[in-house]
Each structure stands twice: as structure tokens, then as C-alpha cells.
Design a protein around this motif. Structure first.
Motif, short mmCIF file in Angstrom:
data_model
loop_
_atom_site.label_atom_id
_atom_site.label_comp_id
_atom_site.label_asym_id
_atom_site.label_seq_id
_atom_site.Cartn_x
_atom_site.Cartn_y
_atom_site.Cartn_z
N LYS A 29 0.84 -1.20 0.00
CA LYS A 29 0.00 0.00 0.00
C LYS A 29 0.88 1.25 0.00
N LYS A 30 2.05 1.13 0.64
CA LYS A 30 3.02 2.21 0.71
C LYS A 30 4.35 1.72 0.14
N VAL A 31 5.15 2.65 -0.33
CA VAL A 31 6.47 2.30 -0.86
C VAL A 31 7.39 1.87 0.28
N PHE A 32 8.12 0.76 0.06
CA PHE A 32 9.10 0.32 1.07
C PHE A 32 10.53 0.37 0.54
N ALA A 33 10.73 0.62 -0.75
CA ALA A 33 12.09 0.74 -1.28
C ALA A 33 12.07 1.43 -2.64
N ARG A 69 23.85 11.97 -8.70
CA ARG A 69 22.95 10.82 -8.87
C ARG A 69 23.67 9.55 -8.45
N HIS A 70 23.01 8.75 -7.63
CA HIS A 70 23.49 7.42 -7.24
C HIS A 70 22.59 6.43 -7.97
N GLU A 71 23.07 5.94 -9.09
CA GLU A 71 22.26 5.07 -9.95
C GLU A 71 21.96 3.72 -9.31
N ARG A 72 22.96 3.15 -8.66
CA ARG A 72 22.82 1.79 -8.13
C ARG A 72 22.84 1.82 -6.61
N CYS A 73 21.70 2.23 -6.08
CA CYS A 73 21.54 2.24 -4.62
C CYS A 73 20.11 1.84 -4.31
N VAL A 74 19.88 1.46 -3.07
CA VAL A 74 18.54 1.16 -2.61
C VAL A 74 18.22 2.10 -1.46
N SER A 75 17.03 2.68 -1.50
CA SER A 75 16.57 3.57 -0.43
C SER A 75 15.51 2.84 0.37
N VAL A 76 15.65 2.86 1.69
CA VAL A 76 14.74 2.15 2.58
C VAL A 76 14.39 3.01 3.78
N LEU A 77 13.32 2.63 4.44
CA LEU A 77 12.86 3.28 5.66
C LEU A 77 13.16 2.33 6.83
N LEU A 78 13.93 2.81 7.80
CA LEU A 78 14.30 1.98 8.94
C LEU A 78 13.86 2.63 10.24
N GLU A 91 17.82 -8.06 4.25
CA GLU A 91 17.46 -7.66 5.62
C GLU A 91 16.96 -6.22 5.66
N LEU A 92 17.59 -5.33 4.90
CA LEU A 92 17.14 -3.94 4.85
C LEU A 92 15.77 -3.83 4.21
N LEU A 93 15.55 -4.57 3.13
CA LEU A 93 14.23 -4.57 2.49
C LEU A 93 13.18 -5.12 3.44
N ASP A 94 13.52 -6.19 4.16
CA ASP A 94 12.61 -6.78 5.15
C ASP A 94 12.24 -5.75 6.22
N ALA A 95 13.24 -5.04 6.74
CA ALA A 95 12.98 -4.06 7.79
C ALA A 95 12.09 -2.93 7.29
N SER A 96 12.36 -2.45 6.09
CA SER A 96 11.56 -1.36 5.53
C SER A 96 10.13 -1.83 5.22
N TYR A 97 10.03 -3.04 4.68
CA TYR A 97 8.72 -3.64 4.41
C TYR A 97 7.89 -3.69 5.69
N ARG A 98 8.51 -4.15 6.78
CA ARG A 98 7.80 -4.26 8.06
C ARG A 98 7.33 -2.89 8.58
N MET A 99 8.03 -1.83 8.21
CA MET A 99 7.64 -0.48 8.65
C MET A 99 6.43 0.03 7.87
N THR A 100 6.17 -0.53 6.68
CA THR A 100 5.16 0.06 5.80
C THR A 100 4.03 -0.88 5.39
N ARG A 103 9.33 -17.69 4.50
CA ARG A 103 10.78 -17.62 4.54
C ARG A 103 11.20 -16.26 4.03
N LEU A 104 12.23 -15.66 4.64
CA LEU A 104 12.74 -14.37 4.21
C LEU A 104 13.32 -14.49 2.81
N PRO A 105 12.87 -13.65 1.86
CA PRO A 105 13.40 -13.74 0.50
C PRO A 105 14.88 -13.40 0.48
#
Length: 143
Positions: free
Chosen positions: A41-45, A59-68, A116-125, A138-140
Motif C-alpha cells: 500500500k506504501k512504498v518500502f524501497a 545521482r546514485h544510480e545503483r543504490c537502494v533507499s529504505v525506511l528503517l 534484511e534492509l528490504l525486510d525491515a523497511s517492508y515491516r515499517m510500511t 521464509r525471508l526472501p
């Protein structure tokens, strides 16, 4: 006016990130402001980000942004690979560079850490129902 696409669909880093993120319950991907955004429902990454350095956009082309959560966020900001992305930073998002130089390869990335970072951000949103579905599976990205 629509934002121009700021990523390559064939990027192997994006392919691996997409594989991990889309394995999360009900996750999907859309293009938002020219970059891939992973959401329920909300963006997690987000894939790709920018930061202003000395008045110039970098510009950082190859990075992932997450909410922790705040404790994890502060710990991650001590890592030299991380930065506070433009626009998202004031809302407590951080970005993690996947490569340190142009010679980095997909195999150089610690994909378990990114999962793990994606998992944490997903759990926040994602909300309690989706988090429960995640906990039941199982954790992807894990072998």
C-alpha cells in the motif's frame, strides 16, 4: 510533465533487487519519479537516488533507499556506503550504495544484507496482515 526514466530495465543490480523485493507478500513495483519503487500500500524501497553536494545534484544510480526504525537508521548512517537521499531523507529514509566504484559487480553485493534492509523497511510500511504473512514464510533472498 512525466519524469524521464532514470534506470536501465536490463540492469543486473535492479534485476536482483527486484527478485528479492517482489518475493515479499503482496509486493509490486511501479515507476515513481523516474525510478523503480517497490510497494504494497506504501512504498518500502526505491532503486536509485540523488543527493545535493556543494550545490550540485549527484545521482546514485545503483543504490537502494529504505525506511528503517531510528536505531537501525543511525547505525546504518555510520556506514560509508550510506547517505541521506534528497526529498526522502527528511522522512527518515536512507540510501545504501550497492557498488563503490564502476567496476563493482552484482556478485560483490552482500545480498543477504540488502534482503534484511528490504525486510525491515517492508515491516515499517506493509501493515500487520502482510507482516504476519511474511513471518509465516521464509525471508526472501536467503539460501
Amino acid at each position: 510533465m512525466a519524469h524521464p526514466q532514470m534506470f536501465d530495465d536490463e540492469d543486473p543490480f535492479l534485476a536482483r533487487l527486484r527478485e528479492i523485493a517482489l518475493a515479499l507478500p503482496d509486493a509490486d513495483m511501479k515507476v515513481s519519479h523516474g525510478v523503480p519503487a517497490f510497494f504494497t500500500k506504501k512504498v518500502f524501497a526505491y532503486y536509485g537516488a540523488s543527493v545535493k553536494v556543494d550545490g550540485e545534484w549527484v545521482r546514485h544510480e545503483r543504490c537502494v533507499s529504505v525506511l528503517l526504525d531510528p536505531g537501525e537508521r543511525e547505525a546504518m548512517l555510520a556506514d560509508e556506503r550510506t547517505f541521506v537521499p534528497a526529498y526522502l531523507g527528511p522522512s527518515d529514509w536512507i540510501s545504501v550504495d550497492l557498488v563503490h566504484d564502476d567496476n563493482g559487480t552484482v556478485d560483490d553485493v552482500d545480498w543477504d544484507e540488502i534482503a534484511e534492509l528490504l525486510d525491515a523497511s517492508y515491516r515499517m510500511t506493509a501493515g500487520p496482515r502482510r507482516v504476519a504473512a511474511l513471518d509465516a514464510g521464509r525471508l526472501p533472498g536467503r539460501g
